[in-house]
Design an enzyme around this catalytic site. Structure first.
Site, PDB file in Angstrom:
ATOM      1  N   SER A 130     105.462  11.762  26.623  1.00 36.17           N
ATOM      2  CA  SER A 130     104.093  11.968  26.147  1.00 36.17           C
ATOM      3  C   SER A 130     103.133  10.983  26.802  1.00 36.17           C
ATOM      4  O   SER A 130     102.049  11.359  27.262  1.00 36.17           O
ATOM      5  CB  SER A 130     104.027  11.800  24.626  1.00 36.17           C
ATOM      6  OG  SER A 130     104.675  12.861  23.968  1.00 36.17           O
ATOM      7  N   TYR A 164     102.518  16.597  22.946  1.00 37.24           N
ATOM      8  CA  TYR A 164     103.695  15.923  22.405  1.00 37.24           C
ATOM      9  C   TYR A 164     104.915  16.184  23.287  1.00 37.24           C
ATOM     10  O   TYR A 164     104.984  17.172  24.019  1.00 37.24           O
ATOM     11  CB  TYR A 164     103.994  16.350  20.969  1.00 37.24           C
ATOM     12  CG  TYR A 164     104.351  17.808  20.789  1.00 37.24           C
ATOM     13  CD1 TYR A 164     105.612  18.293  21.125  1.00 37.24           C
ATOM     14  CD2 TYR A 164     103.430  18.709  20.249  1.00 37.24           C
ATOM     15  CE1 TYR A 164     105.943  19.619  20.951  1.00 37.24           C
ATOM     16  CE2 TYR A 164     103.746  20.040  20.070  1.00 37.24           C
ATOM     17  CZ  TYR A 164     105.010  20.495  20.426  1.00 37.24           C
ATOM     18  OH  TYR A 164     105.323  21.823  20.259  1.00 37.24           O
ATOM     19  N   CYS A 165     105.886  15.269  23.197  1.00 37.67           N
ATOM     20  CA  CYS A 165     107.229  15.477  23.738  1.00 37.67           C
ATOM     21  C   CYS A 165     108.171  15.488  22.540  1.00 37.67           C
ATOM     22  O   CYS A 165     107.738  15.795  21.432  1.00 37.67           O
ATOM     23  CB  CYS A 165     107.598  14.409  24.768  1.00 37.67           C
ATOM     24  SG  CYS A 165     107.615  12.718  24.105  1.00 37.67           S
ATOM     25  N   PHE A 166     109.423  15.138  22.706  1.00 37.58           N
ATOM     26  CA  PHE A 166     110.347  15.233  21.576  1.00 37.58           C
ATOM     27  C   PHE A 166     110.067  14.179  20.505  1.00 37.58           C
ATOM     28  O   PHE A 166     109.963  14.489  19.322  1.00 37.58           O
ATOM     29  CB  PHE A 166     111.797  15.117  22.055  1.00 37.58           C
ATOM     30  CG  PHE A 166     112.790  15.284  20.941  1.00 37.58           C
ATOM     31  CD1 PHE A 166     112.883  16.492  20.269  1.00 37.58           C
ATOM     32  CD2 PHE A 166     113.611  14.235  20.542  1.00 37.58           C
ATOM     33  CE1 PHE A 166     113.783  16.654  19.218  1.00 37.58           C
ATOM     34  CE2 PHE A 166     114.516  14.391  19.502  1.00 37.58           C
ATOM     35  CZ  PHE A 166     114.600  15.606  18.841  1.00 37.58           C
TER      36      PHE A 166
END
Length: 374
Positions: free
Chosen positions: A114, A106-108
């Site tokens: 992502s 995941y990213c933010f």
């Protein structure tokens, strides 16, 4: 109007994925967190490993470019910045995925970072799942778990300092250990050898604990706490629920409490400091830890009593260093229980008298909770 629609859309999306998020945490899924280190440091999830797509500096440059020149220019700059080291970064992701086959990424927000990271992995033959909504959605889900827990059946364990409340929490199948996760015992002498987590990480871990405990019971048993545990705060919705909950009180004899605190504050703490920092540095840090703890309550003790107890503590430390015995510490532990901690807690408890459902020894309270707070 657009902002309202976006918030509703995010909420609906999260609702669709709530069961997935729950399963990810229940199965202790390893996470590759591709956010920048500065983002990760602000708060993370249990089982997450920070293997960033961009460094802090690169992320800052891309952000500035986005504000000045738009998304297309920012994406191009991002590719240029990571190009020289992308093989190493992808290799680190691939190694983590190989060691943790069930890992997700995941990213933010579960967006561009992502997708790019997953595509880089796919280009070398490694498939990985992306967490929908990213860190933001997982974090919102966990906040909701804490809010929901505050409305369920809660039972609070009270009792004077040294009654073993935290120990009892750990022995219960539905005990939520606020102090353990805060890495602090909640008193002037509560600091541990290792640092406390960040507030966000603390809340995330508590929420994951709540999810796991919900598999065992529909109720929670929690130690009576103030708002602050060291430099951390009990999540506000949970704390509010705790103030309305029924209580049980552990009422162990003074001698048992004195010895328990001597074992915990002195024998075990000295061992932890020396094991972590080495004999010389560890002993010095342990000595400063106790001196700082006593100094922290000097105003309540009064100048004269503080000075006298400081001398008693100094003698106890010298005895412990020379003989290995912690028994001399009882000579200052007993007075601070009698003159400081017990009066303070009894006053606080008197304001909660109408909520107390049972009082007894450690074993009696444990038995009552096993039957009545399942």
């Amino acid at each position: 109007m657009n902002e309202s629609i976006e918030i509703q859309s995010e909420s609906a999306s999260q609702q669709d994925h709530s069961q997935l998020y729950r399963e990810l945490f229940l199965s202790k899924t390893p996470f590759i967190d591709v956010r920048a280190p500065v983002e990760f440091a602000q708060g993370a999830f249990p089982g997450s490993c920070n293997l960033p797509l961009m460094t802090d500096s690169e992320r800052a440059q891309v952000g500035t470019c986005y504000k000045k020149s738009g998304q297309e220019a920012a994406v191009l700059l991002g590719h240029q910045l990571v190009a020289s080291d992308i093989k190493n970064r992808v290799s680190a992701w691939a190694e983590f995925k190989k060691a943790n086959p069930s890992a997700w990424l995941y990213c933010f927000r579960g967006g561009m970072r992502s997708r790019l990271s997953a595509q880089f992995l796919k280009d070398i033959g490694v498939d990985i799942n992306i967490v929908p909504g990213g860190y933001k959605a997982l974090r919102r889900f966990l906040i909701e778990q804490i809010a929901q827990a505050s409305t369920q059946k809660l039972t609070i364990i009270g009792g004077n300092t040294g009654c073993g409340k935290t120990l009892l929490i750990k022995e219960l199948r539905n005990g939520l250990d606020l102090e353990g996760r805060a890495n602090h015992r909640g008193s002037s002498f509560g600091k541990q050898v290792s640092a406390q987590p960040r507030q966000i990480s603390y809340e995330n871990q508590l929420a994951v604990d709540i999810i796991n405990l919900s598999q065992q019971s529909s109720s929670l048993v929690i130690e009576d706490e103030s708002k602050a545990i060291g430099r951390l705060y009990v999540p506000l919705p949970l704390y509010a629920g705790m103030q309305q909950a029924s209580m049980v009180v552990v009422d162990d004899p003074l001698a048992i409490r004195e010895q328990r605190l001597c074992d915990e504050y002195c024998t075990l703490m000295s061992e932890q400091f020396t094991q972590t920092l080495g004999a010389e540095l560890g002993w010095k840090a342990y000595q400063e830890h106790l001196e700082h703890g006593l100094y922290g309550i000097r105003k309540r003790l009064g100048a004269e009593k503080f000075k006298a107890l400081s001398s008693v503590l100094d003698a106890a430390l010298k005895q412990q260093l020379s003989s290995g015995s912690s028994e001399g510490h009882l000579n200052w532990i007993a007075p601070i229980l009698r003159d400081y901690y017990d009066p303070m807690y009894q006053y606080q408890l008197s304001k909660k008298a109408d909520r107390i459902k049972f009082s007894g020894t450690f074993d009696e309270v444990k038995e009552w909770l096993t039957v009545n707070a399942k």
